[in-house]
Design an enzyme around this catalytic site. Structure first.
Site, PDB file in Angstrom:
ATOM      1  N   HIS A 124       0.825  -1.210   0.000  1.00 17.58           N
ATOM      2  CA  HIS A 124       0.000   0.000   0.000  1.00 17.58           C
ATOM      3  C   HIS A 124       0.862   1.264   0.000  1.00 17.58           C
ATOM      4  O   HIS A 124       2.046   1.247   0.350  1.00 17.58           O
ATOM      5  CB  HIS A 124      -0.929   0.012   1.216  1.00 17.58           C
ATOM      6  CG  HIS A 124      -0.202   0.060   2.526  1.00 17.58           C
ATOM      7  ND1 HIS A 124       0.379   1.201   3.026  1.00 17.58           N
ATOM      8  CD2 HIS A 124       0.050  -0.909   3.441  1.00 17.58           C
ATOM      9  CE1 HIS A 124       0.950   0.955   4.187  1.00 17.58           C
ATOM     10  NE2 HIS A 124       0.770  -0.327   4.456  1.00 17.58           N
ATOM     11  N   GLU A 126      -2.583  -6.817   7.670  1.00 14.76           N
ATOM     12  CA  GLU A 126      -1.259  -6.706   8.274  1.00 14.76           C
ATOM     13  C   GLU A 126      -1.219  -7.435   9.616  1.00 14.76           C
ATOM     14  O   GLU A 126      -2.251  -7.783  10.201  1.00 14.76           O
ATOM     15  CB  GLU A 126      -0.908  -5.222   8.446  1.00 14.76           C
ATOM     16  CG  GLU A 126       0.450  -4.907   9.054  1.00 14.76           C
ATOM     17  CD  GLU A 126       1.648  -5.484   8.287  1.00 14.76           C
ATOM     18  OE1 GLU A 126       1.756  -6.719   8.199  1.00 14.76           O
ATOM     19  OE2 GLU A 126       2.489  -4.682   7.834  1.00 14.76           O
TER      20      GLU A 126
END
Length: 209
Positions: free
Chosen positions: A13, A84
């Protein structure tokens, strides 16, 4: 003519406020910064012309925004396994603060109090690897830095506790894993490519956990 074996492309990202400040960002659902939005669009330029049978993204908005701004929002599927690492009590803290209390702390060996162990994250990565290997064409994944490093280790069949710390990643980078010489030997095709980003590449906030 040999058939090309599929490639799994891994997109980290774009920048967030905490990736910029070096704070561990696990399940805290931060948006991209303006700079992060810009580099996500540049990542989209890098991906132009590539064809993917499937696109998967983490449900966290920093990954979803990167996916959308890269031009894949309409076709992407949410995969909860791509989130994550859950950093537990270390969420929002910088690595130097943690090591001031625990000088020998290593995320990939020790995990986080109140969060996930390396074995738990590795199990998620194994699930992702199993699913994408069943797709006989190129795949694109949008996810986060530490999880991606575990994923690369598991793709190669390596123990993440010993190896993942070496796979540094910058925000909005592109990496790829696949196979060597059209045989089923897992390899890294390329890693941490930031040539599409027209600024000095940001060193990943979690480069030395």
């Amino acid at each position: 003519m040999k058939n090309e074996l599929p490639i799994v492309y891994l997109a980290r990202h774009g920048e967030t406020a905490w990736s910029l400040s070096g704070q561990h960002t696990g399940l805290t659902d931060l948006p991209l910064t303006r700079q992060g939005e810009r580099t996500a669009r540049q990542l989209g330029e890098r991906l132009k012309g590539l064809i993917f049978a499937k696109v998967f993204t983490s449900p966290l908005q920093r990954a979803r925004q990167t996916c959308e701004l890269s031009g894949f929002g309409a076709v992407a599927e949410i995969d909860p396994d791509l989130v994550e690492w859950n950093y537990g009590k270390y969420e929002g803290r910088r690595g130097d603060e943690i090591r001031a209390e625990r000088p020998d702390w290593n995320l990939f060996r020790d995990g986080c109090p109140g969060g996930e162990t390396p074995q738990q994250v590795s199990a998620r990565a194994d699930s992702v690897v199993s699913r994408v290997r069943a797709i006989p064409a190129n795949v694109l994944l949008f996810t986060s830095g530490h999880f991606m490093r575990i994923l690369a280790s598991r793709w190669l069949g390596l123990e993440p506790t010993a190896n993942s710390r070496y796979f540094m990643l910058s925000t909005a980078s592109l990496s790829a894993v696949g196979y060597e010489n059209n045989i089923s030997r897992p390899v890294i095709r390329f890693w941490n490519d930031t040539r599409h980003v027209d600024i000095e590449p940001e060193i990943a906030a979690h480069a030395s956990p």
